[in-house]
Design an enzyme around this catalytic site. Structure first.
Site, short mmCIF file in Angstrom:
data_model
loop_
_atom_site.label_atom_id
_atom_site.label_comp_id
_atom_site.label_asym_id
_atom_site.label_seq_id
_atom_site.Cartn_x
_atom_site.Cartn_y
_atom_site.Cartn_z
N ASN A 70 20.20 -38.42 2.04
CA ASN A 70 20.57 -39.84 1.95
C ASN A 70 21.01 -40.29 3.34
OD1 ASN A 70 20.57 -40.25 -1.11
ND2 ASN A 70 21.81 -38.41 -0.86
N TYR A 123 29.09 -43.49 -10.85
CA TYR A 123 29.89 -44.65 -10.50
C TYR A 123 30.97 -44.99 -11.51
CZ TYR A 123 26.38 -44.84 -6.97
OH TYR A 123 25.56 -44.50 -5.94
N GLU A 140 20.38 -50.87 -5.93
CA GLU A 140 21.73 -50.35 -5.70
C GLU A 140 22.66 -51.40 -5.09
OE1 GLU A 140 21.68 -45.88 -4.56
OE2 GLU A 140 19.71 -46.64 -4.08
N SER A 176 20.58 -43.13 -6.46
CA SER A 176 21.59 -43.24 -7.53
C SER A 176 21.09 -42.73 -8.87
CB SER A 176 22.05 -44.70 -7.69
OG SER A 176 22.86 -45.06 -6.61
N GLU A 211 17.20 -34.02 -1.54
CA GLU A 211 16.95 -35.23 -0.74
C GLU A 211 18.04 -35.39 0.33
OE1 GLU A 211 17.92 -38.98 -2.31
OE2 GLU A 211 19.56 -38.26 -3.55
N ARG A 217 23.97 -37.52 3.98
CA ARG A 217 24.50 -36.68 2.91
C ARG A 217 23.31 -36.01 2.25
NH1 ARG A 217 25.75 -39.67 -1.61
NH2 ARG A 217 24.25 -38.36 -2.63
N GLY A 242 26.84 -43.46 -0.02
CA GLY A 242 27.84 -44.36 -0.60
C GLY A 242 29.18 -44.20 0.10
N ASP A 302 21.68 -33.82 -0.60
CA ASP A 302 21.88 -33.40 -2.00
C ASP A 302 21.08 -32.13 -2.24
OD1 ASP A 302 23.42 -35.61 -2.47
OD2 ASP A 302 21.90 -36.71 -3.59
N1 ADP Z 1 14.99 -30.31 -9.46
C1 ADP Z 1 16.15 -30.58 -10.03
N2 ADP Z 1 16.83 -29.62 -10.72
C2 ADP Z 1 18.00 -29.92 -11.32
N3 ADP Z 1 18.58 -31.13 -11.31
C3 ADP Z 1 17.97 -32.13 -10.65
C4 ADP Z 1 16.73 -31.90 -9.98
N4 ADP Z 1 16.35 -33.05 -9.41
C5 ADP Z 1 17.31 -33.96 -9.70
N5 ADP Z 1 18.28 -33.43 -10.45
C6 ADP Z 1 19.47 -34.17 -10.95
O1 ADP Z 1 19.23 -35.56 -10.80
C7 ADP Z 1 20.12 -36.16 -9.83
C8 ADP Z 1 19.40 -37.19 -8.97
O2 ADP Z 1 18.34 -36.60 -8.26
P1 ADP Z 1 18.07 -36.86 -6.71
O3 ADP Z 1 16.80 -36.18 -6.36
O4 ADP Z 1 19.26 -36.50 -5.90
O5 ADP Z 1 17.78 -38.42 -6.68
P2 ADP Z 1 18.67 -39.71 -6.34
O6 ADP Z 1 18.07 -40.27 -5.11
O7 ADP Z 1 18.45 -40.61 -7.49
O8 ADP Z 1 20.08 -39.26 -6.14
C9 ADP Z 1 20.63 -34.98 -9.05
O9 ADP Z 1 21.88 -35.30 -8.47
C10 ADP Z 1 20.68 -33.88 -10.11
O10 ADP Z 1 21.79 -34.06 -10.97
MG MG Z 2 20.73 -37.73 -4.98
#
Ligand code: ADP
Ligand code: MG
Length: 315
Positions: free
Chosen positions: A277, A221, A21, A151, A275, A260, A281, A262
């Site tokens: 963060n 991005y 990243e 990301s 997760e 943040r 960002g 998610d």
């Molecule tokens: N279990 C899930 N159900 C639905 N969408 C998901 C799920 N896990 C991830 N995503 C999609 O993938 C994106 C990235 O996943 P995330 O776990 O937040 O990892 P990163 O650290 O790459 O942001 C999320 O913002 C969402 O759009």
């Molecule tokens: Mg995420």
């Protein structure tokens, strides 16, 4: 506490370096650095890949603007602890826990924080068995993810059984440690958590409506690739619940100052944490500044609040 005011201290904004990243981090770092200058701080911008770590060790306080591994994962935090240099955000343990999505999930589950059901590759003897159990116990569609990336790098949604083997093997080749997660269909939301004058606050929830299939790297991005909706269009009770869950997720990992969180929600707006963060960002398009703004905190003020997290005790 080493200092009470940081106005006359030398603040080093560290960004870039060597993670996947790097590019985003350079953009975050530059914006943070400019905001600190506008606020009258004595700041310098350092990319350890170009400048080495020497300038960092010469400063008084570090504003860590590194995203991903290494940098957000406790390594740089530990390095700075060794030299007794205060730094922004979470400490070593919280940073490394948050960077490991499976370790985080174990803590969420133990703390009764909702998170999508998952299976981790390392709990299986073979890839074949992992795939078989994923289909049996989680089912399709499911999400394949690296354990510690950000990301959306390496994240795939698998809908077809015939694709699963290939996606799992590709992701293992690229990232070694992976897990699969139940796909939650509904909204994608993110909650900024900010310690404002000692009060841990959940900012207005941001809903992300990607124009791609999900919130991937390009959607994150590229301007115009994602629609931002603040506050998220959720029913009031579930909105408050999501904020409360985000605060708990921040706390159980032992985060400090800001984060943040998610989440995804199902069709009934029930939130599930994906997760936390620990170094969100801070670019023009980033979520945390947008949420802070909706709360009434301008970018410079957000940066200043984040800066003072350097003076807090860390786990
Ligand atoms: N279990 C899930 N159900 C639905 N969408 C998901 C799920 N896990 C991830 N995503 C999609 O993938 C994106 C990235 O996943 P995330 O776990 O937040 O990892 P990163 O650290 O790459 O942001 C999320 O913002 C969402 O759009
Ligand atoms: Mg995420």
């Amino acid at each position: 506490m080493k200092y009470s005011s940081l106005k006359d201290k030398k603040i080093t904004v560290v960004c870039g370096w060597i993670s996947r990243e790097r590019e985003v981090s350079l953009r975050s770092g530059k914006k943070i650095y400019e905001a600190l200058l506008r606020k009258g701080y004595n700041a310098i911008l350092v990319d350890p890949k170009e400048d080495g770590w020497e300038p960092v060790l010469k400063g008084d306080v570090v504003f860590i603007a590194l995203h991903g591994k290494p940098g957000e994962d406790g390594t740089v935090q530990g390095f700075l602890e060794t030299f007794n240099i205060p730094y922004t955000g979470s400490g070593v343990l919280a940073s490394s826990l948050a960077m490991d999505k499976v370790a985080s999930k174990k803590i969420f589950i133990a703390s009764r924080i909702p998170t999508p059901r998952y299976l981790s590759l390392e709990d299986f003897r073979s890839i074949e068995e992992f795939i078989l159990k994923s289909l049996e116990q989680i089912g399709l569609p499911l999400v394949v993810k690296p354990v510690s990336e950000g990301s959306s790098i390496g994240v795939s949604i698998v809908k077809d059984e015939k694709d699963l083997d290939g996606v799992v093997r590709d992701t293992i080749d690229k990232f070694d440690n992976i897990f699969i997660e139940e796909y939650i269909e509904g909204r994608e939301i993110t909650v900024g958590v900010l310690d404002i004058d000692g009060k841990l606050t959940a900012l207005p929830i941001l809903e992300l409506v990607p124009k791609n299939e999900f919130y991937d790297y390009t959607a994150k991005y590229t301007a115009g690739m994602t629609e931002f909706v603040i506050p998220a269009r959720m029913n009031e009770e579930k909105y408050k619940l999501a904020q409360e869950i985000a605060l708990r997720a921040h706390k159980v990992l032992g985060c400090v100052g800001f984060s943040r969180v998610d989440l995804v929600t199902d069709r009934d707006d029930n939130p599930y944490v994906l997760e936390v963060n620990t170094i969100p960002g801070m670019t023009d398009l980033s979520d945390l500044p947008a949420m802070a703004k909706a709360y009434g905190i301008e970018y410079e003020d957000l940066v200043e609040i984040m800066l003072y997290s350097a003076l807090k005790d860390k786990k």
